[in-house]
Design a protein around this motif. Structure first.
Motif, PDB file in Angstrom:
ATOM      1  N   ALA A  87       0.834  -1.205   0.000  1.00  0.00           N
ATOM      2  CA  ALA A  87       0.000   0.000   0.000  1.00  0.00           C
ATOM      3  C   ALA A  87       0.870   1.258   0.000  1.00  0.00           C
ATOM      4  CB  ALA A  87      -0.934  -0.002   1.207  1.00  0.00           C
ATOM      5  N   GLY A  88       1.922   1.256   0.803  1.00  0.00           N
ATOM      6  CA  GLY A  88       2.823   2.409   0.852  1.00  0.00           C
ATOM      7  C   GLY A  88       3.487   2.670  -0.484  1.00  0.00           C
ATOM      8  N   TYR A  89       3.987   1.615  -1.114  1.00  0.00           N
ATOM      9  CA  TYR A  89       4.637   1.779  -2.416  1.00  0.00           C
ATOM     10  C   TYR A  89       3.633   2.188  -3.483  1.00  0.00           C
ATOM     11  CZ  TYR A  89       8.846  -0.170  -0.357  1.00  0.00           C
ATOM     12  OH  TYR A  89       9.954  -0.387   0.428  1.00  0.00           O
ATOM     13  N   SER A  90       2.420   1.669  -3.424  1.00  0.00           N
ATOM     14  CA  SER A  90       1.386   2.065  -4.388  1.00  0.00           C
ATOM     15  C   SER A  90       1.059   3.551  -4.239  1.00  0.00           C
ATOM     16  CB  SER A  90       0.119   1.237  -4.199  1.00  0.00           C
ATOM     17  OG  SER A  90       0.344  -0.096  -4.567  1.00  0.00           O
ATOM     18  N   GLN A 100       4.142  19.925  -4.825  1.00  0.00           N
ATOM     19  CA  GLN A 100       4.630  19.978  -3.448  1.00  0.00           C
ATOM     20  C   GLN A 100       3.874  18.984  -2.567  1.00  0.00           C
ATOM     21  OE1 GLN A 100       4.558  23.857  -1.612  1.00  0.00           O
ATOM     22  NE2 GLN A 100       5.601  23.130   0.224  1.00  0.00           N
ATOM     23  N   ALA A 101       2.568  18.902  -2.716  1.00  0.00           N
ATOM     24  CA  ALA A 101       1.778  17.961  -1.907  1.00  0.00           C
ATOM     25  C   ALA A 101       2.189  16.519  -2.206  1.00  0.00           C
ATOM     26  CB  ALA A 101       0.288  18.156  -2.169  1.00  0.00           C
ATOM     27  N   ALA A 102       2.378  16.205  -3.470  1.00  0.00           N
ATOM     28  CA  ALA A 102       2.780  14.847  -3.848  1.00  0.00           C
ATOM     29  C   ALA A 102       4.182  14.531  -3.339  1.00  0.00           C
ATOM     30  CB  ALA A 102       2.712  14.680  -5.364  1.00  0.00           C
ATOM     31  N   ALA A 103       5.089  15.485  -3.467  1.00  0.00           N
ATOM     32  CA  ALA A 103       6.464  15.271  -2.994  1.00  0.00           C
ATOM     33  C   ALA A 103       6.494  15.092  -1.477  1.00  0.00           C
ATOM     34  CB  ALA A 103       7.352  16.441  -3.420  1.00  0.00           C
ATOM     35  N   ASN A 104       5.685  15.853  -0.760  1.00  0.00           N
ATOM     36  CA  ASN A 104       5.619  15.706   0.698  1.00  0.00           C
ATOM     37  C   ASN A 104       5.079  14.330   1.088  1.00  0.00           C
ATOM     38  OD1 ASN A 104       6.665  18.251   1.195  1.00  0.00           O
ATOM     39  ND2 ASN A 104       4.670  19.212   1.416  1.00  0.00           N
ATOM     40  N   ILE A 112       6.188   9.030   3.455  1.00  0.00           N
ATOM     41  CA  ILE A 112       6.154   7.570   3.459  1.00  0.00           C
ATOM     42  C   ILE A 112       7.574   7.012   3.452  1.00  0.00           C
ATOM     43  CG2 ILE A 112       5.456   5.511   2.175  1.00  0.00           C
ATOM     44  CD1 ILE A 112       3.032   7.184   1.223  1.00  0.00           C
ATOM     45  N   ALA A 113       8.441   7.610   2.645  1.00  0.00           N
ATOM     46  CA  ALA A 113       9.825   7.130   2.576  1.00  0.00           C
ATOM     47  C   ALA A 113      10.498   7.184   3.948  1.00  0.00           C
ATOM     48  CB  ALA A 113      10.624   7.958   1.570  1.00  0.00           C
TER      49      ALA A 113
END
Length: 153
Positions: free
Chosen positions: A36-39, A62-66, A71-72
């Motif tokens: 789920a995290g990787y997806s 910015q939202a996607a990168a955050n 998660i990383a």
């Protein structure tokens, strides 16, 4: 000491500590959670890619990168505990067994990915499309490095 050496040491240490935490989560749940995290990260990488190839929306990027950086850096190494190196019932995993046998290299790859994802978030906050393109490419390269070595197709 040199930064690459320290990154590797800290990466291995983080994976070791994460393994202790994984004992609290059933192996099948560990696989589900990491998938789920990787997806979710993949979906967010796709959003950034769409922005870089089309109309650029700095807030979306910015939202996607955050989300990716969050998660990383969340300790996903804890989701690679004992028993998660193989399929469980109908739940399939694509991680190669070598992943679990080469922890120093895995730690380095994980540390590289975490650093690239954190940098992507930092760069995205600046709003410079060209800088985001480079940081996005760097992040993707760290994903690929691990996939090429430790992911079954």
């Amino acid at each position: 000491m040199h930064k690459p050496f320290l990154r590797t040491v800290f990466g291995v240490l983080a994976l070791s500590l994460a393994s202790a935490a994984s004992a609290q989560v059933k192996p099948e749940d560990q696989i589900k959670f990491r998938q789920a995290g990787y997806s979710f990260m993949s979906w967010n990488m796709g959003k950034i890619k769409a922005n870089l190839e089309g109309e650029y929306n700095a807030q979306q990027v910015q939202a996607a990168a955050n989300a990716i950086a969050g998660i990383a850096g969340s300790g996903m190494g804890a989701l690679y505990g004992p028993g998660t190196e193989k399929d469980i019932g109908s739940l399939k995993t694509r991680v190669k067994p070598e992943f679990f046998q080469q922890m120093p290299n895995v730690g380095k790859l994980a540390t590289d990915f975490n650093a690239a994802a954190a940098n992507l978030a930092k760069v995205a906050a600046g709003g410079d499309k060209a800088a985001v393109q480079q940081a996005f490419s760097d992040t993707g390269a760290t994903c690929k490095a691990c996939h090429d070595k430790y992911r079954m197709e």
